[in-house]
Design a protein around this motif. Structure first.
Motif, PDB file in Angstrom:
ATOM      1  N   ILE A 222      49.135 -37.477  21.494  1.00 37.91           N
ATOM      2  CA  ILE A 222      48.979 -36.737  22.647  1.00 37.91           C
ATOM      3  C   ILE A 222      49.902 -35.533  22.606  1.00 37.91           C
ATOM      4  CG2 ILE A 222      50.620 -37.970  23.924  1.00 37.91           C
ATOM      5  CD1 ILE A 222      48.649 -37.691  26.253  1.00 37.91           C
ATOM      6  N   SER A 223      49.371 -34.458  22.970  1.00 42.41           N
ATOM      7  CA  SER A 223      50.222 -33.154  23.152  1.00 42.41           C
ATOM      8  C   SER A 223      51.379 -33.033  24.123  1.00 42.41           C
ATOM      9  CB  SER A 223      49.139 -31.906  23.374  1.00 42.41           C
ATOM     10  OG  SER A 223      48.774 -32.061  24.756  1.00 42.41           O
ATOM     11  N   ALA A 226      49.879 -32.305  27.694  1.00 48.79           N
ATOM     12  CA  ALA A 226      49.359 -33.339  28.375  1.00 48.79           C
ATOM     13  C   ALA A 226      50.164 -34.398  28.882  1.00 48.79           C
ATOM     14  CB  ALA A 226      48.444 -34.118  27.320  1.00 48.79           C
ATOM     15  N   LYS A 227      51.227 -34.595  27.915  1.00 51.68           N
ATOM     16  CA  LYS A 227      52.360 -35.489  28.361  1.00 51.68           C
ATOM     17  C   LYS A 227      53.114 -34.807  29.885  1.00 51.68           C
ATOM     18  CE  LYS A 227      53.764 -37.457  23.965  1.00 51.68           C
ATOM     19  NZ  LYS A 227      54.675 -37.728  23.090  1.00 51.68           N
ATOM     20  N   SER A 228      53.478 -33.763  29.959  1.00 47.65           N
ATOM     21  CA  SER A 228      53.905 -33.111  31.110  1.00 47.65           C
ATOM     22  C   SER A 228      53.175 -33.098  32.269  1.00 47.65           C
ATOM     23  CB  SER A 228      54.417 -31.616  30.689  1.00 47.65           C
ATOM     24  OG  SER A 228      55.322 -31.574  29.654  1.00 47.65           O
ATOM     25  N   GLU A 229      51.917 -32.914  32.106  1.00 45.33           N
ATOM     26  CA  GLU A 229      50.885 -32.787  33.136  1.00 45.33           C
ATOM     27  C   GLU A 229      50.660 -34.272  33.631  1.00 45.33           C
ATOM     28  OE1 GLU A 229      48.532 -31.206  36.008  1.00 45.33           O
ATOM     29  OE2 GLU A 229      49.860 -30.053  34.312  1.00 45.33           O
ATOM     30  N   PRO A 279      43.682 -25.700  27.083  1.00 44.55           N
ATOM     31  CA  PRO A 279      44.685 -26.825  27.196  1.00 44.55           C
ATOM     32  C   PRO A 279      44.241 -28.038  27.732  1.00 44.55           C
ATOM     33  CG  PRO A 279      45.044 -25.238  29.197  1.00 44.55           C
ATOM     34  CD  PRO A 279      43.866 -24.584  28.257  1.00 44.55           C
ATOM     35  N   ALA A 280      44.978 -29.090  27.564  1.00 49.07           N
ATOM     36  CA  ALA A 280      44.716 -30.497  27.964  1.00 49.07           C
ATOM     37  C   ALA A 280      44.780 -30.556  29.376  1.00 49.07           C
ATOM     38  CB  ALA A 280      45.605 -31.460  27.277  1.00 49.07           C
ATOM     39  N   GLN A 281      43.909 -31.284  30.085  1.00 45.21           N
ATOM     40  CA  GLN A 281      44.027 -31.673  31.429  1.00 45.21           C
ATOM     41  C   GLN A 281      44.033 -33.015  31.813  1.00 45.21           C
ATOM     42  OE1 GLN A 281      40.260 -29.754  32.808  1.00 45.21           O
ATOM     43  NE2 GLN A 281      41.434 -27.601  33.034  1.00 45.21           N
ATOM     44  N   VAL A 282      44.717 -33.268  32.499  1.00 46.13           N
ATOM     45  CA  VAL A 282      45.207 -34.850  33.045  1.00 46.13           C
ATOM     46  C   VAL A 282      44.998 -34.778  34.622  1.00 46.13           C
ATOM     47  CG1 VAL A 282      46.639 -36.765  32.922  1.00 46.13           C
ATOM     48  CG2 VAL A 282      46.370 -35.308  30.889  1.00 46.13           C
ATOM     49  N   LYS A 283      44.303 -35.595  35.127  1.00 44.91           N
ATOM     50  CA  LYS A 283      44.372 -35.797  36.688  1.00 44.91           C
ATOM     51  C   LYS A 283      44.260 -37.362  36.948  1.00 44.91           C
ATOM     52  CE  LYS A 283      43.600 -34.075  40.776  1.00 44.91           C
ATOM     53  NZ  LYS A 283      44.009 -35.080  41.632  1.00 44.91           N
ATOM     54  N   ILE A 284      44.988 -37.721  37.930  1.00 45.93           N
ATOM     55  CA  ILE A 284      45.072 -38.963  38.593  1.00 45.93           C
ATOM     56  C   ILE A 284      44.299 -39.027  39.747  1.00 45.93           C
ATOM     57  CG2 ILE A 284      46.621 -40.893  39.415  1.00 45.93           C
ATOM     58  CD1 ILE A 284      48.510 -40.219  37.283  1.00 45.93           C
TER      59      ILE A 284
END
Length: 426
Positions: A222-223, A226-229, A279-284
Motif C-alpha cells: 500500500i502506498s 494511502a497510509k497517510s490518508e 492518487p489513492a483515496q481512503v474514506k471511513i
C-alpha cells in the motif's frame, strides 16, 4: 488550556462558567391540536435539503410498493429503505423495535432478555434511545467537521413491512373498512392506516466494505499516500468515538472505501513518462452509533473498550492536521455547551426524555472532551488517550446575588472515576 481544569485523582474542583439557563423541558413527541386530532409528524429539515428530498422519495416509494426490507443482523428491528427505483438509500431504526422495545421482532433476543437479563444490554446506557444516539453522533460529527457519520436524523415512517402489533393492524384494517363504507364516520378518525414509527434514518453509503476486509488485505504494498490518508481518517474516527463514548465500535460497524493509485493517460501507454497518476483515496464511514452517550462510564462487568485501540495506527501520536481541526473546539467550554444544547434539541424529542438523565449523559461527554483536549495538547496517541482516567463534569445552576443585581451562571464539578469494570478486555 481548557477552562475545565485537570485534577489530582483523589480530589474535586469547582469552577464558575457562564452559560444558558437550564429549565425542565419534558416535551412529548406528539402533542394535541385544538381540534383534538393528533397532528401527523412532518419530515422536514430546512438545513438539509438533500436529506429532506431523500426522505420524501422514501415516503413516495413506500406508497408505490417499495417496502422497507428488514435487516437480519443485529438485536433490533432495522430496515433498508428504498427509493422509487428500488435502490437502497438509507437505514431506518424505529424506537419501538429496539432491543428493549415492545415491538422488537428478534425473538432470539427477546428470549435472551427474558431468560438471562444480566447478559443482555448495557447498564450504562438508557433503554430504547439508540435512535437518538444515532442522530446525536451525526450532530457531533457535523459540528466538529469530521465527515465520518452519514447524515442521520429522527424521522417518522409508516410501512406494512414494519413490525406492528396485532392490535395496531386490526385497528388499521377496521378503520379503513369503516371509512370506505361510511365516509362521514371515517372523516372523524384521527388517522387511517397504520401509525407512523419514530426512529433514526441514516443515509446509505455505497462502495464501502467492513473495516476488517481492508485491514486484512493491506500489506507493505500500500502506498505511503494511502497510509497517510487512512491515518488521518482513523484519527477522526477516534475523536468521534471517544467524545460520544461509543460502547460498540467493532470492525464490523465502521466501513472503509479504498481506491488504489491508478495510472492513466489520454489513450497512450501507461508506461509513458506523461502518464497521470490518480492518487489513492481512503474514506471511513462510522455507522451503527446507537450504543453511545452513556449516563456513566462503564464500571460494572464489562468495559466495552474501543477495539480500534489495538491497531498500529492507534500507537501514533495525533497528527497536526487532526489537532488543528479539533483541539480549538473541544478545548473551548463554550463550544461544548453549544454542542450540548444541539444534542438536547434532539434528545428532548423523545417522549421519555428526562432532564436529569440527559445531564448525566452530557457530564460524560464533557469529561471526554477534557481528556481529549489534554491528550492532544500533550501530543499523545489514541492508545494513550483511552488509558486516561475517565472523568465526568457535572453541571448545576448557581445564582449569585450582589446588592440588587442577580446573575445566573453554571456551576461545574469534575470527578475522576476510579472504579474499574471486572473485565477490561470486553
Amino acid at each position: 488550556m481548557s477552562d475545565y481544569q485537570t485534577l489530582d485523582h483523589d480530589s474535586e474542583s469547582e469552577s464558575l462558567l457562564p452559560g444558558p439557563n437550564t429549565e425542565n423541558e419534558n416535551a412529548p413527541l406528539l402533542g394535541s391540536s385544538r381540534s383534538g386530532r393528533i397532528p401527523e409528524p412532518q419530515n422536514c429539515f430546512p438545513d438539509l435539503l438533500d436529506y429532506t428530498q431523500l426522505v420524501k422519495n422514501v415516503e413516495i416509494a413506500i406508497t408505490r410498493g417499495q417496502m422497507p426490507e428488514r435487516i437480519i443482523q443485529g438485536s433490533s428491528g432495522s430496515y433498508f429503505v428504498k427509493n422509487i427505483d428500488g435502490d437502497i438509500v438509507g437505514v431506518f431504526k424505529p424506537k419501538c423495535e429496539e432491543p428493549y422495545g415492545p415491538q422488537n421482532p428478534k425473538w432470539g433476543k427477546y428470549i435472551q432478555r427474558m431468560m438471562c437479563p444480566c447478559a443482555f444490554g448495557r447498564t450504562c446506557l438508557l433503554s430504547n434511545q439508540g435512535y437518538l444516539s444515532e442522530t446525536g453522533a451525526s450532530i457531533v460529527d457535523k459540528m466538529l467537521g469530521l465527515d465520518m457519520v452519514p447524515v442521520t436524523r429522527v424521522v417518522h415512517l409508516t410501512a406494512e413491512s414494519f413490525n406492528y402489533s396485532a392490535i395496531d393492524r386490526a385497528k388499521s384494517k377496521t378503520k379503513t373498512a369503516t371509512a370506505e363504507r361510511i365516509p362521514k364516520l371515517g372523516k372523524k378518525f384521527n388517522r387511517l392506516g397504520l401509525p407512523p414509527k419514530t426512529g433514526s434514518l441514516q443515509t446509505f453509503v455505497s462502495g464501502y466494505k467492513d473495516a476488517e476486509y481492508w485491514l486484512r488485505r493491506w500489506d507493505d504494498t500500500i502506498s505511503e499516500t494511502a497510509k497517510s490518508e487512512f491515518q488521518l481518517q482513523f484519527e477522526r474516527l477516534v475523536v468521534l468515538d471517544y467524545l460520544i463514548r461509543n460502547t460498540d465500535r467493532g470492525s464490523e460497524n465502521w466501513l472503509i472505501k479504498y481506491s488504489p493509485e491508478l495510472e492513466s493517460d489520454s489513450g497512450e501507454s501507461v508506461n509513458d513518462e506523461w502518464s497521470v497518476v490518480k492518487p489513492a483515496q481512503v474514506k471511513i464511514a462510522a455507522i451503527d452509533n446507537g450504543l453511545a452517550f452513556p449516563v456513566k462510564h462503564p464500571d460494572s462487568w464489562r468495559a466495552y473498550p474501543y477495539h480500534w485501540a489495538w491497531l498500529s495506527q492507534a500507537q501514533k501520536p495525533f497528527s497536526e492536521d487532526t489537532i488543528q481541526l479539533v483541539l480549538h473546539k473541544v478545548n473551548n467550554p463554550g463550544f461544548i455547551e453549544e454542542l450540548v444544547e444541539e444534542l438536547k434539541d434532539v434528545f428532548k424529542m423523545d417522549s421519555d426524555f428526562s432532564e436529569k438523565k440527559f445531564e448525566k449523559q452530557m457530564s460524560v461527554l464533557r469529561g471526554q472532551a477534557l481528556n481529549l483536549s489534554q491528550a492532544m495538547r500533550e501530543r499523545k496517541s489514541p492508545a494513550q488517550l483511552v488509558q486516561m482516567t475517565p472523568i465526568t463534569i457535572n453541571k448545576s445552576p448557581a445564582t449569585s446575588i450582589g446588592g440588587r443585581i442577580r446573575s445566573a451562571t453554571q456551576h461545574f464539578t469534575q470527578k475522576f472515576q476510579l472504579t474499574r469494570p471486572v473485565f477490561s478486555w470486553c
